[in-house]
Design an enzyme around this catalytic site. Structure first.
Site, PDB file in Angstrom:
ATOM      1  N   ASN A  90       0.825  -1.199   0.000  1.00  0.00           N
ATOM      2  CA  ASN A  90       0.000   0.000   0.000  1.00  0.00           C
ATOM      3  C   ASN A  90       0.869   1.262   0.000  1.00  0.00           C
ATOM      4  OD1 ASN A  90      -2.359   1.578   0.115  1.00  0.00           O
ATOM      5  ND2 ASN A  90      -3.349   0.106   1.469  1.00  0.00           N
ATOM      6  N   HIS A 120      23.338   0.656  12.414  1.00  0.00           N
ATOM      7  CA  HIS A 120      24.560   1.436  12.612  1.00  0.00           C
ATOM      8  C   HIS A 120      25.237   0.980  13.897  1.00  0.00           C
ATOM      9  CE1 HIS A 120      23.357   4.067   9.345  1.00  0.00           C
ATOM     10  NE2 HIS A 120      22.133   3.945   9.821  1.00  0.00           N
ATOM     11  N   GLY A 147      -1.037  -1.389   8.924  1.00  0.00           N
ATOM     12  CA  GLY A 147      -0.524  -0.055   8.680  1.00  0.00           C
ATOM     13  C   GLY A 147       0.498   0.388   9.717  1.00  0.00           C
ATOM     14  N   ARG A 185       4.928  -8.854  20.024  1.00  0.00           N
ATOM     15  CA  ARG A 185       4.884 -10.133  20.747  1.00  0.00           C
ATOM     16  C   ARG A 185       3.720 -10.961  20.218  1.00  0.00           C
ATOM     17  NH1 ARG A 185       6.712  -6.533  24.541  1.00  0.00           N
ATOM     18  NH2 ARG A 185       8.481  -7.212  25.789  1.00  0.00           N
TER      19      ARG A 185
END
Length: 192
Positions: A90, A120, A147, A185
């Site tokens: 999407n 990093h 989303g 979880r």
């Protein structure tokens, strides 16, 4: 301590998952190529689906049949992204493909999802010097990422799993479960 004494090119280091510097001319050329293709993809009119498909084929490492990627879409290199048949991404999907991103078949990706392979160093001197590395991401078949989900490098999500909206996936998730939260979880198994 990481040094520039490694005889491999930065691209070879990157592809191996080792620390490298992204300011290398070869790598900046590859990201520039991807940025131009992404810009063309995102500005292509919606009534030209075949042109979208051609640009995806040029940009990405592999694109299955029936894949839909709704613009805008963003990536680093594109060449390390593989998307299986019938998957749907999407609006505002971000795929930072410093390492391989493998998206299975029939995967549903909600808006504003981010798959982030780079990381990093914790050492401030290494970070300041521009060192980074990456770990791959694998999304199994028939996964649904709600989303705003963020998936970090090194994560594998098993087939048929659902990750709830806004979750941050920092560790592998097994097949056929519902996972939510930050960090995500497993809440329960899903009936097959």
């Amino acid at each position: 301590m990481v040094t520039d004494a490694d005889p491999r090119s930065p691209r070879e280091r990157m592809l191996a998952g080792d620390l490298y510097r992204a300011d290398d001319p070869e790598l900046t050329g590859l990201t520039r190529r991807a940025a131009l293709l992404v810009q063309r993809y995102n500005s292509t009119p919606a009534d030209r689906p075949e042109q979208h498909r051609e640009l995806l084929r040029e940009l990405l490492g592999a694109v299955g049949d029936g894949v839909v990627v709704r613009p805008p879409f963003y990536c680093d290199y594109g060449s390390q992204i593989r998307i299986g048949d019938g998957s749907f991404l999407n609006f505002n999907t971000v795929l930072l493909d410093v390492a391989v991103i493998e998206i299975g078949a029939a995967v549903q990706v909600g808006p504003n999802v981010q798959l982030l392979t780079p990381h990093h160093p914790l050492d401030p001197g290494q970070r300041r010097a521009g060192w980074e590395a990456a770990r791959p991401i694998t999304i199994g078949d028939n996964v649904w990422l709600g989303g705003g989900v963020i998936v970090l490098g090194g994560v594998t999500i098993g087939p048929d799993t659902v990750v709830g909206a806004g979750s941050v996936v920092t560790r592998d998730l097994p097949a056929g479960v519902l996972a939510v939260g930050n960090p995500a979880r497993v809440v329960r198994p899903l009936a097959g």
